[in-house]
Design an enzyme around this catalytic site. Sequence first.
Site, PDB file in Angstrom:
ATOM      1  N   GLY A   1      26.218  32.047  40.768  1.00 20.44           N
ATOM      2  CA  GLY A   1      26.632  31.571  42.092  1.00 20.44           C
ATOM      3  C   GLY A   1      26.135  32.509  43.165  1.00 20.44           C
TER       4      GLY A   1
ATOM      5  N   GLY B   1      28.305  38.414  45.658  1.00 21.81           N
ATOM      6  CA  GLY B   1      29.586  38.779  46.281  1.00 21.81           C
ATOM      7  C   GLY B   1      30.770  38.233  45.506  1.00 21.81           C
ATOM      8  N   GLY B   2      30.527  37.240  44.637  1.00 21.79           N
ATOM      9  CA  GLY B   2      31.579  36.739  43.748  1.00 21.79           C
ATOM     10  C   GLY B   2      32.708  36.038  44.472  1.00 21.79           C
TER      11      GLY B   2
ATOM     12  CG  HIS C   1      60.774  55.865  68.636  1.00 23.63           C
ATOM     13  ND1 HIS C   1      61.654  55.048  67.961  1.00 23.63           N
ATOM     14  CD2 HIS C   1      61.054  55.708  69.962  1.00 23.63           C
ATOM     15  CE1 HIS C   1      62.451  54.450  68.834  1.00 23.63           C
ATOM     16  NE2 HIS C   1      62.106  54.821  70.054  1.00 23.63           N
TER      17      HIS C   1
HETATM   18  C1  FAD Z   1      41.812  32.368  47.172  1.00 29.90           C
HETATM   19  C2  FAD Z   1      41.842  33.768  46.638  1.00 29.90           C
HETATM   20  C3  FAD Z   1      42.261  34.802  47.445  1.00 29.90           C
HETATM   21  C4  FAD Z   1      42.300  36.094  46.948  1.00 29.90           C
HETATM   22  N1  FAD Z   1      42.757  37.077  47.772  1.00 29.90           N
HETATM   23  C5  FAD Z   1      42.848  38.347  47.309  1.00 29.90           C
HETATM   24  C6  FAD Z   1      43.325  39.383  48.138  1.00 29.90           C
HETATM   25  O1  FAD Z   1      43.693  39.171  49.284  1.00 29.90           O
HETATM   26  N2  FAD Z   1      43.384  40.634  47.639  1.00 29.90           N
HETATM   27  C7  FAD Z   1      42.995  40.910  46.356  1.00 29.90           C
HETATM   28  O2  FAD Z   1      43.076  42.075  45.946  1.00 29.90           O
HETATM   29  N3  FAD Z   1      42.523  39.945  45.540  1.00 29.90           N
HETATM   30  C8  FAD Z   1      42.443  38.672  45.984  1.00 29.90           C
HETATM   31  N4  FAD Z   1      41.955  37.689  45.176  1.00 29.90           N
HETATM   32  C9  FAD Z   1      41.498  38.049  43.817  1.00 29.90           C
HETATM   33  C10 FAD Z   1      40.073  38.612  43.879  1.00 29.90           C
HETATM   34  O3  FAD Z   1      39.235  37.681  44.520  1.00 29.90           O
HETATM   35  C11 FAD Z   1      39.561  38.895  42.472  1.00 29.90           C
HETATM   36  O4  FAD Z   1      40.472  39.724  41.793  1.00 29.90           O
HETATM   37  C12 FAD Z   1      38.202  39.590  42.500  1.00 29.90           C
HETATM   38  O5  FAD Z   1      37.280  38.857  43.262  1.00 29.90           O
HETATM   39  C13 FAD Z   1      37.675  39.776  41.082  1.00 29.90           C
HETATM   40  O6  FAD Z   1      36.421  40.380  41.124  1.00 29.90           O
HETATM   41  P1  FAD Z   1      35.445  40.346  39.871  1.00 29.90           P
HETATM   42  O7  FAD Z   1      34.231  41.091  40.273  1.00 29.90           O
HETATM   43  O8  FAD Z   1      36.170  40.750  38.663  1.00 29.90           O
HETATM   44  O9  FAD Z   1      35.104  38.812  39.670  1.00 29.90           O
HETATM   45  P2  FAD Z   1      34.323  37.814  40.642  1.00 29.90           P
HETATM   46  O10 FAD Z   1      34.330  38.268  42.038  1.00 29.90           O
HETATM   47  O11 FAD Z   1      34.885  36.472  40.337  1.00 29.90           O
HETATM   48  O12 FAD Z   1      32.817  37.900  40.149  1.00 29.90           O
HETATM   49  C14 FAD Z   1      32.400  37.333  38.961  1.00 29.90           C
HETATM   50  C15 FAD Z   1      31.016  36.768  39.160  1.00 29.90           C
HETATM   51  O13 FAD Z   1      30.483  36.454  37.876  1.00 29.90           O
HETATM   52  C16 FAD Z   1      29.744  35.245  37.972  1.00 29.90           C
HETATM   53  N5  FAD Z   1      29.686  34.705  36.618  1.00 29.90           N
HETATM   54  C17 FAD Z   1      30.736  34.358  35.837  1.00 29.90           C
HETATM   55  N6  FAD Z   1      30.291  33.942  34.628  1.00 29.90           N
HETATM   56  C18 FAD Z   1      28.942  34.031  34.659  1.00 29.90           C
HETATM   57  C19 FAD Z   1      27.932  33.732  33.725  1.00 29.90           C
HETATM   58  N7  FAD Z   1      28.229  33.280  32.514  1.00 29.90           N
HETATM   59  N8  FAD Z   1      26.657  33.926  34.098  1.00 29.90           N
HETATM   60  C20 FAD Z   1      26.344  34.375  35.340  1.00 29.90           C
HETATM   61  N9  FAD Z   1      27.254  34.678  36.260  1.00 29.90           N
HETATM   62  C21 FAD Z   1      28.551  34.513  35.922  1.00 29.90           C
HETATM   63  C22 FAD Z   1      30.542  34.423  38.953  1.00 29.90           C
HETATM   64  O14 FAD Z   1      29.737  33.416  39.552  1.00 29.90           O
HETATM   65  C23 FAD Z   1      31.004  35.478  39.958  1.00 29.90           C
HETATM   66  O15 FAD Z   1      30.109  35.594  41.042  1.00 29.90           O
HETATM   67  C24 FAD Z   1      41.888  36.371  45.623  1.00 29.90           C
HETATM   68  C25 FAD Z   1      41.439  35.332  44.811  1.00 29.90           C
HETATM   69  C26 FAD Z   1      41.418  34.046  45.305  1.00 29.90           C
HETATM   70  C27 FAD Z   1      40.942  32.933  44.419  1.00 29.90           C
END
Ligand code: FAD
Length: 474
Positions: free
Chosen positions: A33, A36-37, A454
Amino acid sequence: MTHYDLIVIGAGSGNTIVDDRFDDRRVAIVEKGPFGGTCLNRGCIPSKMFIYVADLAESARRGPALGLPTEVGRADWTAIRDRIFARIDDNAESGRDYREDADNVDVLVGEARFVGERRLVVDLADGGTAEITADQVVLASGSRPVVPPIDGLDDVPHETSDTIMRIPELPARLGVIGGGYVGCELAHVFAAYGSEVVQVESADRLLSTQDADIAAHFTRGAQQRYDVRLGTKVERVSRTAGGAVTLHLDDGSEAEVDVLLVAVGRRPNSDLLEVDKAGVETDDKGLVVVDQHQRTTAPGVWALGDASSHEPLKHVANQDARVVQANLLATYSGSSELVTSDHDVVPQAVFAHPQVAAVGLTEAEAREEHGDHDVVVARHDVADVAYGWALAGDLDDDPEAAGFVKLVALRSTGRLVGAHLVGPMASVLVQPLIQAMVHDLPVKGLARSQYWIHPSLAEVVENALIGLESALED
Ligand SMILES: Cc1cc2nc3c(=O)[nH]c(=O)nc-3n(C[C@H](O)[C@H](O)[C@H](O)COP(=O)(O)OP(=O)(O)OC[C@H]3O[C@@H](n4cnc5c(N)ncnc54)[C@H](O)[C@@H]3O)c2cc1C
Ligand SMILES: NC(=O)c1ccc[n+]([C@@H]2O[C@H](COP(=O)([O-])OP(=O)(O)OC[C@H]3O[C@@H](n4cnc5c(N)ncnc54)[C@H](O)[C@@H]3O)[C@@H](O)[C@H]2O)c1
């Protein structure tokens, strides 16, 4: 087949690992995708940009109660949405361009799955496949929204947090299934913007995993703003004439909505990656099992963030990524001294109306874990500090002005074990309490050993700490 020093699957938090210290390594980043995820593209950041505008609307609505003749109309959804995603989409694109320009990094746009130990096939977005292997593989593959098997759901249009923030127009009526983080934050957004909202939660309260007093207060506030159906589930959905959707609840009631948001939780993407083929173990929730160094059960495979964390939050994913980065660099340098992850004191905040923030044990958890005799609780209300007077319009009806701080400590140690806040700026006010817990500071002296400005709202935290200290002395 191409061999790399390092493959990173997922360009969310995983994308932060590769910096100039990896310049002499051959790296592949696989992403299906936008760069920035979840956080950047469909999670934390856009949701908070929508929430800022919702907060503004709710503040303006308080005007008349405070003597200011404000009026708030229906939000201009298109303008808000386009302002937000112009910035976000640009950021995601420049993130990918930056990586594509790097000499040592190959960006593979497509979906990866394991076919063996540290061996992957990528189904490329522009057709074809690539087979790749590496000495080290990082699983930064995140999680996705769960869509429960509700009768009829496949046959009606529905949104998840992945899609709702980009819908074409503000719905007149929004249905929300789920009363957790996503459901409550987005119900706040749409209610503030002018949609009629109905929210269905199977537990008896919204935000039911929060401390019971906080969840009860938050739920009362939401009930003043929109239709909240508690202790019930959507049994069936059906399409209604004119494109609307009818929710049939198991308490016998119904609700008709124009847009339906499903927000009942998330699950890790480990299944789609077929991680078992790489010798990577998962638990019963699909979370990749990691040790304290973020190592999975397969040698040379690491995991971080939502792929492996019991707290699927961005600040946790960021921390995990720093640990994996340090441990990859240590491995490359031949060192066996690995950095350890710290998941002990993980705070969280719900950016709804009012905000909720928490760290540590709820009162019920503390009593269960340590026994009633050892647990001391103190509470201070926002309305009882000077800044709270400024906020108060009609106190009885205002969930922000009637917010509070609740602290939980142990008599035996004199230390905080939990802090729970509901009210304005809760996500900011919680920080000194996180610091006290992380640094194991005694409650005694915590309030009086520093100045509290304060008449800032921080005085509500100061007063809660003073109350806790005297309760500990009783
Ligand atoms: C609506 C919403 C609001 C949120 N608000 C907050 C907040 O305010 N504060 C907070 O701390 N957390 C929040 N979160 C949670 C936070 O977004 C996640 O915990 C964080 O983004 C996780 O990061 P990550 O890098 O582990 O995964 P992700 O950011 O999900 O990254 C994973 C990436 O891997 C890619 N991917 C997956 N499988 C494959 C594959 N097989 N091949 C290639 N690419 C793949 C995906 O496309 C994605 O880009 C929120 C979540 C949502 C849904
Ligand atoms: N501010 C933040 O930090 C933030 C914001 C949004 C999301 N997130 C992350 O995303 C994760 C997922 O959020 P979420 O809100 O989807 O999940 P959640 O686990 O927070 O809440 C899901 C809610 O849905 C309810 N539920 C489950 N099945 C149901 C059903 N069939 N009918 C009615 N209710 C049902 C549950 O009781 C629960 O209250 C969170 O756990 C959090 O880690 C964080």
